[in-house]
Design a protein around this motif. Structure first.
Motif, PDB file in Angstrom:
ATOM      1  N   SER A   1       0.848  -1.183   0.000  1.00 49.42           N
ATOM      2  CA  SER A   1       0.000   0.000   0.000  1.00 49.42           C
ATOM      3  C   SER A   1       0.892   1.244   0.000  1.00 49.42           C
ATOM      4  O   SER A   1       1.759   1.393   0.859  1.00 49.42           O
TER       5      SER A   1
ATOM      6  N   PRO B   1      -0.012   4.964   0.048  1.00 46.72           N
ATOM      7  CA  PRO B   1      -1.061   5.987   0.094  1.00 46.72           C
ATOM      8  C   PRO B   1      -0.720   7.262  -0.670  1.00 46.72           C
ATOM      9  O   PRO B   1      -1.581   7.828  -1.349  1.00 46.72           O
ATOM     10  N   ARG B   2       0.509   7.732  -0.594  1.00 44.30           N
ATOM     11  CA  ARG B   2       0.874   8.963  -1.297  1.00 44.30           C
ATOM     12  C   ARG B   2       0.785   8.777  -2.811  1.00 44.30           C
ATOM     13  O   ARG B   2       0.364   9.680  -3.529  1.00 44.30           O
TER      14      ARG B   2
ATOM     15  N   ARG C   1      -1.218   6.569  -4.312  1.00 45.04           N
ATOM     16  CA  ARG C   1      -2.654   6.471  -4.593  1.00 45.04           C
ATOM     17  C   ARG C   1      -3.273   7.869  -4.662  1.00 45.04           C
ATOM     18  O   ARG C   1      -4.040   8.176  -5.566  1.00 45.04           O
ATOM     19  N   ASP C   2      -2.925   8.728  -3.705  1.00 44.80           N
ATOM     20  CA  ASP C   2      -3.440  10.104  -3.708  1.00 44.80           C
ATOM     21  C   ASP C   2      -3.012  10.844  -4.980  1.00 44.80           C
ATOM     22  O   ASP C   2      -3.810  11.543  -5.605  1.00 44.80           O
ATOM     23  N   LEU C   3      -1.762  10.706  -5.336  1.00 45.04           N
ATOM     24  CA  LEU C   3      -1.242  11.382  -6.520  1.00 45.04           C
ATOM     25  C   LEU C   3      -2.009  10.964  -7.773  1.00 45.04           C
ATOM     26  O   LEU C   3      -2.328  11.785  -8.628  1.00 45.04           O
TER      27      LEU C   3
ATOM     28  N   THR D   1      -5.043   9.715  -7.950  1.00 48.18           N
ATOM     29  CA  THR D   1      -6.496   9.898  -7.916  1.00 48.18           C
ATOM     30  C   THR D   1      -6.916  11.358  -7.818  1.00 48.18           C
ATOM     31  O   THR D   1      -8.038  11.691  -8.143  1.00 48.18           O
ATOM     32  N   GLU D   2      -6.036  12.234  -7.383  1.00 46.72           N
ATOM     33  CA  GLU D   2      -6.426  13.658  -7.303  1.00 46.72           C
ATOM     34  C   GLU D   2      -6.289  14.304  -8.680  1.00 46.72           C
ATOM     35  O   GLU D   2      -5.495  13.857  -9.524  1.00 46.72           O
TER      36      GLU D   2
END
Length: 94
Positions: free
Chosen positions: A78, A80-81, A83-85, A87-88
């Motif tokens: 996982s 997260p950073r 994933r954020d990159l 999806t934003e």
């Protein structure tokens, strides 16, 4: 019908080299008892095969192979950073 494949050398390559490079290649070709052309062709062809082969094949020790297989079979980590990159909205999104 003749199915023999032609091995005629009909392609040409020109090289520019230093006097020192030429002298070294001449010496090596004399040691191998071949012409400079044959020496350069054979050595560069073998080097090219090695480069291409390294891009197509690789070998691992038994332990490294086991580690590689475990990594392939493991669930993804996982991040997260990341994933954020992904999806934003980006700078070109409206």
């Amino acid at each position: 019908m003749n199915s023999k494949v032609s091995h005629t050398r009909d392609e040409r390559v020109q090289l520019r080299l230093t006097q020192r490079q030429k002298a070294t290649i001449q010496q090596a070709s004399q040691i191998k008892q071949t012409s400079m052309t044959s020496f350069i062709l054979e050595q560069s062809y073998q080097a090219a095969l090695a480069v291409v082969g390294n891009q197509q094949l690789f070998s691992l020790s038994d332990q490294a192979w086991d580690d590689f297989c475990i990594a392939l079979e493991s669930p993804p980590k996982s991040l997260p950073r990341l994933r954020d990159l992904l999806t934003e909205p980006g700078v070109f999104d409206d």
